[in-house]
Design an enzyme around this catalytic site. Structure first.
Site, mmCIF file in Angstrom:
data_model
loop_
_atom_site.group_PDB
_atom_site.id
_atom_site.type_symbol
_atom_site.label_atom_id
_atom_site.label_comp_id
_atom_site.label_asym_id
_atom_site.label_seq_id
_atom_site.Cartn_x
_atom_site.Cartn_y
_atom_site.Cartn_z
ATOM 1 N NE ARG A 91 -5.364 5.010 -13.269
ATOM 2 C CZ ARG A 91 -5.106 3.702 -13.158
ATOM 3 N NH1 ARG A 91 -6.065 2.877 -12.730
ATOM 4 N NH2 ARG A 91 -3.919 3.219 -13.450
ATOM 5 C CB VAL A 94 -15.868 1.770 -11.608
ATOM 6 C CG1 VAL A 94 -16.643 0.453 -11.678
ATOM 7 C CG2 VAL A 94 -16.529 2.826 -12.484
ATOM 8 C CE1 TYR A 124 -9.463 -6.551 -5.492
ATOM 9 C CE2 TYR A 124 -7.554 -7.516 -6.583
ATOM 10 C CZ TYR A 124 -8.878 -7.140 -6.603
ATOM 11 O OH TYR A 124 -9.634 -7.331 -7.732
ATOM 12 C CG PHE A 413 -11.860 -18.396 -4.761
ATOM 13 C CD1 PHE A 413 -12.368 -17.121 -4.643
ATOM 14 C CD2 PHE A 413 -10.946 -18.840 -3.812
ATOM 15 C CE1 PHE A 413 -11.981 -16.303 -3.593
ATOM 16 C CE2 PHE A 413 -10.566 -18.043 -2.762
ATOM 17 C CZ PHE A 413 -11.084 -16.779 -2.631
#
Length: 413
Positions: A91, A94, A124, A413
């Protein structure tokens, strides 16, 4: 606060940060997982001024990979991986700093597309990634019948060979076979030679109570035309063998897949087969008569796609329908993509050009990522995720991006 993202120059610190974030069993072989397929110059980190001295505040890595696009071309992509933020640094911006850094570095390197597998699906989309590939987990019974009358002549010329994945030359064969088959299966992602070494790298801890992973090859005239990874698990029920064979991602054309499937559902001492990564339009589902021909079927997300450079990415793939729409693209993490674009397709070829004309559509860049490999995106208008200013414009765009069959899931991956 400005957050600086720099290459990590300390492999031990990078690895230790990952071990804290993912909190799995720590082994001496973890360093090999860092070494294989994740080049030293593709490891990045954040160190906050008040962060820990012995760990990074955040890390991410990029695997150099190739992806098959609609039309058959294999193009370089940035395989985003090893993303983690120290629990004490959450938060504080970063992750946003690292994602923004990744997009800028990828663009500067001339890489138009980023891809990932999401640990948490809610993260995402806000960074411009769209869910581009759906995958199924499918359970089949021992001796399942596969019906494909128009493939039988071709299947008759295919043999299968079972080998241990760690045996010399096997991983090289796998990669060569996947590279050869990928153009026919958009969505396929092929890793580097080191990445295939990683796939075959199994520690004593990973093998606890398990057999080594094996590869089943399909071969025609002495050449590999397909393969799949598998692992068997012993189980006895009422004095009868009822083990499970777990099967990974199928590689190969329909006939090769059929030959492989008939072999892995009829292994001795097994009672069931679990297919972990089956595409939406994989022929396996048609061969068993649909979902109710399976013991169980679950749906998951596979590959997420991010258009790093919209203009370059739009021209890389082929399209199945013409279109010409003006799109207002929202993209706050890659501002060079934001604004108004004329997205055109003619005779299968696409072009993206800046324009001052009135927008037909307004959408987030993640919508274009979601449809980039051919996955249908038409329902996003109905869901209120797209604003249409010219009736029919979104249908035109969605039809042009969609492919005849759904894209292939990729190996994690």
């Amino acid at each position: 606060m400005s957050i600086d993202v720099r290459p990590s120059e300390d492999a031990d610190k990078f690895l230790a940060t990952d071990q804290l974030v993912w909190f799995g069993e720590v082994t001496d072989a973890d360093a090999d997982h860092l070494r294989l397929g994740l080049p030293e110059d593709q490891r990045f980190a954040v160190d906050l001024p008040d962060g820990p001295d012995d760990l990074h505040s955040g890390i991410y890595g990029v695997r150099p990979m190739e992806m098959a696009l609609p039309g058959g071309d294999l193009v370089p992509i940035a395989g985003l991986t090893w993303v983690g933020v120290h629990p004490d640094a959450r938060r504080r911006g970063v992750l946003t700093a690292m994602m923004t850094d990744h997009l800028a570095r990828s663009r500067d390197a001339g890489t138009a597309i980023s891809a990932l597998h999401a640990s948490e699906a809610a993260i995402y989309g806000r960074f411009g990634y769209g869910l581009a590939v759906i995958t199924h987990q499918v359970d089949l019974g021992r001796g399942t019948t596969f019906t494909a009358p128009h493939l039988e002549d071709e299947v008759a010329g295919i043999t299968t060979q079972l080998v241990t994945m760690s045996a010399p030359g096997v991983r090289e064969r796998m990669r060569a076979c996947q590279l050869a088959q990928a153009p026919a299966f958009p969505g396929t992602i092929v890793g580097s030679a080191d990445f295939f070494e990683l796939l075959g790298h199994e520690t004593a801890e990973q093998l606890r109570d398990k057999e080594p992973r094996r590869i089943l090859f399909a071969r025609r005239d002495g050449e590999d035309v397909g393969f799949v990874g598998l692992r068997r698990e012993h189980k006895w029920d009422n004095a009868r063998p009822s083990g499970t064979v777990t099967v990974g991602t199928l590689c190969g054309g329909p006939a090769a897949r059929l030959a492989l499937a008939r072999r892995f559902v009829d292994l001795d001492l097994m009672g069931s087969t679990k297919l972990e990564n089956v595409g939406v339009d994989d022929p396996v589902l048609a061969w068993v008569g649909g979902p109710r021909g399976t013991g169980d079927l679950k749906t998951w997300d596979s590959t997420w796609i991010r258009l790093v450079d919209l203009e370059a990415a739009w021209a890389l793939r082929r399209y199945e329908d013409d279109c010409e729409v003006v799109v207002e693209v929202e993209d706050r993490h890659a501002p060079w993509n934001a604004g108004r674009w004329r997205l055109s397709v003619s005779a299968g070829a696409g072009s993206a050009e800046r324009t001052e004309d009135a927008a037909d559509l307004t959408l987030d860049v993640n919508v274009l990522g979601a449809g980039y490999l051919g996955h249908p995106i038409g329902a996003r208008l109905r869901a209120g995720l797209v604003a249409e200013h010219r009736p029919g414009a979104y249908a035109e765009l969605a039809r042009s991006m969609r492919t005849l069959v759904a894209p292939e899931p990729s190996i994690g991956f």
